[in-house]
Design an enzyme around this catalytic site. Structure first.
Site, PDB file in Angstrom:
ATOM      1  N   ARG A   1       0.871  -1.180   0.000  1.00 20.06           N
ATOM      2  CA  ARG A   1       0.000   0.000   0.000  1.00 20.06           C
ATOM      3  C   ARG A   1       0.905   1.227   0.000  1.00 20.06           C
ATOM      4  O   ARG A   1       1.966   1.236   0.642  1.00 20.06           O
ATOM      5  CB  ARG A   1      -0.902   0.030   1.244  1.00 20.06           C
ATOM      6  CG  ARG A   1      -2.076  -0.940   1.208  1.00 20.06           C
ATOM      7  CD  ARG A   1      -3.130  -0.547   0.163  1.00 20.06           C
ATOM      8  NE  ARG A   1      -4.245  -1.485   0.127  1.00 20.06           N
ATOM      9  CZ  ARG A   1      -4.354  -2.504  -0.730  1.00 20.06           C
ATOM     10  NH1 ARG A   1      -3.412  -2.736  -1.621  1.00 20.06           N
ATOM     11  NH2 ARG A   1      -5.424  -3.286  -0.715  1.00 20.06           N
TER      12      ARG A   1
ATOM     13  N   GLU B   1      -2.917   7.664  -4.507  1.00 20.69           N
ATOM     14  CA  GLU B   1      -3.338   7.065  -5.775  1.00 20.69           C
ATOM     15  C   GLU B   1      -4.834   7.203  -6.050  1.00 20.69           C
ATOM     16  O   GLU B   1      -5.277   7.088  -7.199  1.00 20.69           O
ATOM     17  CB  GLU B   1      -2.942   5.585  -5.829  1.00 20.69           C
ATOM     18  CG  GLU B   1      -3.733   4.680  -4.892  1.00 20.69           C
ATOM     19  CD  GLU B   1      -3.368   3.203  -5.040  1.00 20.69           C
ATOM     20  OE1 GLU B   1      -2.177   2.872  -5.004  1.00 20.69           O
ATOM     21  OE2 GLU B   1      -4.297   2.383  -5.188  1.00 20.69           O
TER      22      GLU B   1
ATOM     23  N   HIS C   1      -1.247   0.164  -9.786  1.00 18.13           N
ATOM     24  CA  HIS C   1      -1.962  -0.818  -8.951  1.00 18.13           C
ATOM     25  C   HIS C   1      -2.518  -1.956  -9.815  1.00 18.13           C
ATOM     26  O   HIS C   1      -3.723  -2.219  -9.831  1.00 18.13           O
ATOM     27  CB  HIS C   1      -3.097  -0.129  -8.163  1.00 18.13           C
ATOM     28  CG  HIS C   1      -3.424  -0.858  -6.887  1.00 18.13           C
ATOM     29  ND1 HIS C   1      -3.674  -0.210  -5.711  1.00 18.13           N
ATOM     30  CD2 HIS C   1      -3.537  -2.168  -6.610  1.00 18.13           C
ATOM     31  CE1 HIS C   1      -3.933  -1.101  -4.764  1.00 18.13           C
ATOM     32  NE2 HIS C   1      -3.859  -2.303  -5.297  1.00 18.13           N
TER      33      HIS C   1
HETATM   34  P1  NAI Z   1      -1.424 -11.523   4.466  1.00 17.70           P
HETATM   35  O1  NAI Z   1      -2.369 -11.111   5.556  1.00 17.70           O
HETATM   36  O2  NAI Z   1      -1.452 -12.949   4.004  1.00 17.70           O
HETATM   37  O3  NAI Z   1       0.083 -11.188   4.896  1.00 17.70           O
HETATM   38  C1  NAI Z   1       0.476  -9.996   5.504  1.00 17.70           C
HETATM   39  C2  NAI Z   1       1.673 -10.313   6.384  1.00 17.70           C
HETATM   40  O4  NAI Z   1       2.199  -9.085   6.867  1.00 17.70           O
HETATM   41  C3  NAI Z   1       1.335 -11.196   7.589  1.00 17.70           C
HETATM   42  O5  NAI Z   1       2.207 -12.314   7.648  1.00 17.70           O
HETATM   43  C4  NAI Z   1       1.532 -10.260   8.771  1.00 17.70           C
HETATM   44  O6  NAI Z   1       1.994 -10.938   9.940  1.00 17.70           O
HETATM   45  C5  NAI Z   1       2.587  -9.310   8.220  1.00 17.70           C
HETATM   46  N1  NAI Z   1       2.686  -8.068   8.969  1.00 17.70           N
HETATM   47  C6  NAI Z   1       1.749  -7.448   9.739  1.00 17.70           C
HETATM   48  N2  NAI Z   1       2.266  -6.364  10.313  1.00 17.70           N
HETATM   49  C7  NAI Z   1       3.563  -6.269   9.906  1.00 17.70           C
HETATM   50  C8  NAI Z   1       4.626  -5.376  10.175  1.00 17.70           C
HETATM   51  N3  NAI Z   1       4.452  -4.343  11.001  1.00 17.70           N
HETATM   52  N4  NAI Z   1       5.816  -5.602   9.575  1.00 17.70           N
HETATM   53  C9  NAI Z   1       6.005  -6.658   8.764  1.00 17.70           C
HETATM   54  N5  NAI Z   1       5.034  -7.555   8.487  1.00 17.70           N
HETATM   55  C10 NAI Z   1       3.828  -7.349   9.038  1.00 17.70           C
HETATM   56  O7  NAI Z   1      -1.704 -10.518   3.254  1.00 17.70           O
HETATM   57  P2  NAI Z   1      -1.316 -10.712   1.730  1.00 17.70           P
HETATM   58  O8  NAI Z   1      -2.441 -11.357   1.002  1.00 17.70           O
HETATM   59  O9  NAI Z   1       0.031 -11.314   1.628  1.00 17.70           O
HETATM   60  O10 NAI Z   1      -1.283  -9.191   1.236  1.00 17.70           O
HETATM   61  C11 NAI Z   1      -0.326  -8.281   1.737  1.00 17.70           C
HETATM   62  C12 NAI Z   1      -0.700  -6.887   1.303  1.00 17.70           C
HETATM   63  O11 NAI Z   1      -0.517  -6.746  -0.103  1.00 17.70           O
HETATM   64  C13 NAI Z   1      -2.184  -6.512   1.517  1.00 17.70           C
HETATM   65  O12 NAI Z   1      -2.448  -6.086   2.842  1.00 17.70           O
HETATM   66  C14 NAI Z   1      -2.377  -5.415   0.519  1.00 17.70           C
HETATM   67  O13 NAI Z   1      -2.074  -4.174   1.148  1.00 17.70           O
HETATM   68  C15 NAI Z   1      -1.350  -5.699  -0.564  1.00 17.70           C
HETATM   69  N6  NAI Z   1      -1.983  -6.110  -1.829  1.00 17.70           N
HETATM   70  C16 NAI Z   1      -1.642  -5.445  -2.970  1.00 17.70           C
HETATM   71  C17 NAI Z   1      -2.207  -5.787  -4.190  1.00 17.70           C
HETATM   72  C18 NAI Z   1      -1.823  -5.123  -5.470  1.00 17.70           C
HETATM   73  O14 NAI Z   1      -2.533  -5.285  -6.475  1.00 17.70           O
HETATM   74  N7  NAI Z   1      -0.721  -4.382  -5.540  1.00 17.70           N
HETATM   75  C19 NAI Z   1      -3.233  -6.834  -4.255  1.00 17.70           C
HETATM   76  C20 NAI Z   1      -3.472  -7.517  -3.008  1.00 17.70           C
HETATM   77  C21 NAI Z   1      -2.879  -7.131  -1.843  1.00 17.70           C
END
Ligand code: NAI
Length: 333
Positions: A234, A263, A295
């Site tokens: 993000r 964005e 994005h």
């Molecule tokens: P997820 O929930 O599977 O993984 C997120 C990970 O980040 C978890 O393991 C969590 O413990 C960790 N985390 C939480 N707080 C943290 C911190 N302070 N420092 C380091 N790690 C931390 O989520 P997923 O599916 O892997 O997605 C991650 C992010 O990717 C989403 O939250 C979203 O913002 C972004 N995203 C971007 C997309 C795009 O099109 N560019 C599409 C989908 C998601």
């Protein structure tokens, strides 16, 4: 169920209509972004379907509630755009698509990294101009380099495994480390170690109060000089102005972004005939070592199909038992 689909594009319509082939729902497609002033467009629906840059703040949610809306269907994984406290107070259920294709986003992050490192964007433009000089296109082998991964959930985990297969040394930081990744060869460490040792840093954590501007001036100064930074999580996880300063003093070797803090007013629409009003974004576009996509990490056939199907499955579960399949609950963060 009648569902008002905000911020909808041609591809949203195509995939949602295919998922609704049996005609169980009435889908009302709207191009408008959901915000307090547009919420009334949902009149007559029982649910709204929203995307990443819709503004689901307390005012919007109150307006939706007053129209009789009881369900918010997010057609994305992240939910930082929703005031969950306000939704809970109003009794509005919020659903999301927790997993559609983590590979889609991880592979896009890798595509950005490869293009940035080997200057593919510049090489492509040069060759089209008949310029075959290589000066300025020098990259480095990812094999043997150190890659830091911040957040090793579904997407970060995929990204880490791809980089392991490249032969990189993968360091990771996550408050909840994944033992399977550690067993596969990922080395968990604290953030200062990632900053100090990584040739590439890739961000895959959600946007929370703890991760807002995680990559700020101090973090950038702690990073290895010349390191590449990739952000597909993000926009607000990085401080964009600090990035510009780090690029200007050549501390940051390159930057690839699929997301941008501001964005919402730019992405997903064609502004090519307008004058760009965002000076920070305009400055980013001037650097030869900055690569930006709008994005599109999620934008694969498999992901769009899964998003549409899970969104409608959330609606059906809500109709059947009053709760969506994948509710977003008010968490501690
Ligand atoms: P997820 O929930 O599977 O993984 C997120 C990970 O980040 C978890 O393991 C969590 O413990 C960790 N985390 C939480 N707080 C943290 C911190 N302070 N420092 C380091 N790690 C931390 O989520 P997923 O599916 O892997 O997605 C991650 C992010 O990717 C989403 O939250 C979203 O913002 C972004 N995203 C971007 C997309 C795009 O099109 N560019 C599409 C989908 C998601």
């Amino acid at each position: 169920m009648r569902i008002s689909v905000f911020s909808s594009q041609r591809y949203d319509r195509e995939f949602l209509e295919a998922a609704n082939a049996a005609g169980r729902h009435v889908l009302h497609f709207l191009e408008a972004r959901l915000e307090p002033g547009t919420a009334t467009l949902a009149a007559g629906s029982e649910a709204v379907c929203a995307f990443v840059n819709d503004r689901l703040d307390a005012d919007t949610l109150a307006a939706l509630h007053a129209l009789g809306i009881r369900l918010v269907l997010l057609r994305c994984a992240g939910f930082n755009q929703v005031d969950l406290g306000a939704a809970a107070r109003l009794g509005l259920a919020v659903a999301r698509v927790p997993e559609y294709s983590p590979h889609a986003v991880a592979e896009h992050a890798v595509a950005l990294l490869l293009a940035l490192n080997r200057k593919i964007h510049r090489a492509h433009a040069r060759v089209r101009e008949g310029n075959f000089a290589l000066d300025g296109l020098l990259g480095f082998d990812l094999h043997g380099s150190t890659v830091g991964v911040v957040g090793t959930g579904k997407i970060g985990g995929c990204f880490a495994r791809i980089l392991l297969a490249f032969g990189a040394r993968v360091l990771a930081f996550d408050p909840a480390p994944d033992p399977a990744l550690a067993a596969a060869g990922v080395h968990y460490a604290e953030l200062p170690t990632l900053f100090a040792e990584s040739d590439v840093l890739s961000l895959h954590c959600p946007l929370t109060p703890a991760t807002r501007h995680l990559i700020d001036d101090a973090a950038l100064r702690a990073m290895k000089p010349g390191a590449l930074l990739v952000n597909t999580s993000r926009g607000a996880v990085v401080d964009t102005r600090a990035l510009i300063a780090a690029l200007k003093r050549r501390q940051l070797g390159g930057l690839a972004l699929d997301v941008y803090e501001e964005e919402a007013d730019l992405f997903f629409r064609d502004h090519s005939a307008e004058v760009l009003q965002d000076d920070v974004f305009a400055r980013l576009l001037t650097f030869p070592n900055v690569l930006i996509t709008g994005h599109q990490g999620f934008f694969t056939v498999q992901a769009l199909k899964a998003i549409a199907e899970t969104t409608l499955a959330n609606a059906e579960a809500f109709e059947a038992r009053g709760a969506p399949l994948h509710p977003v609950a008010l968490g501690p963060g």
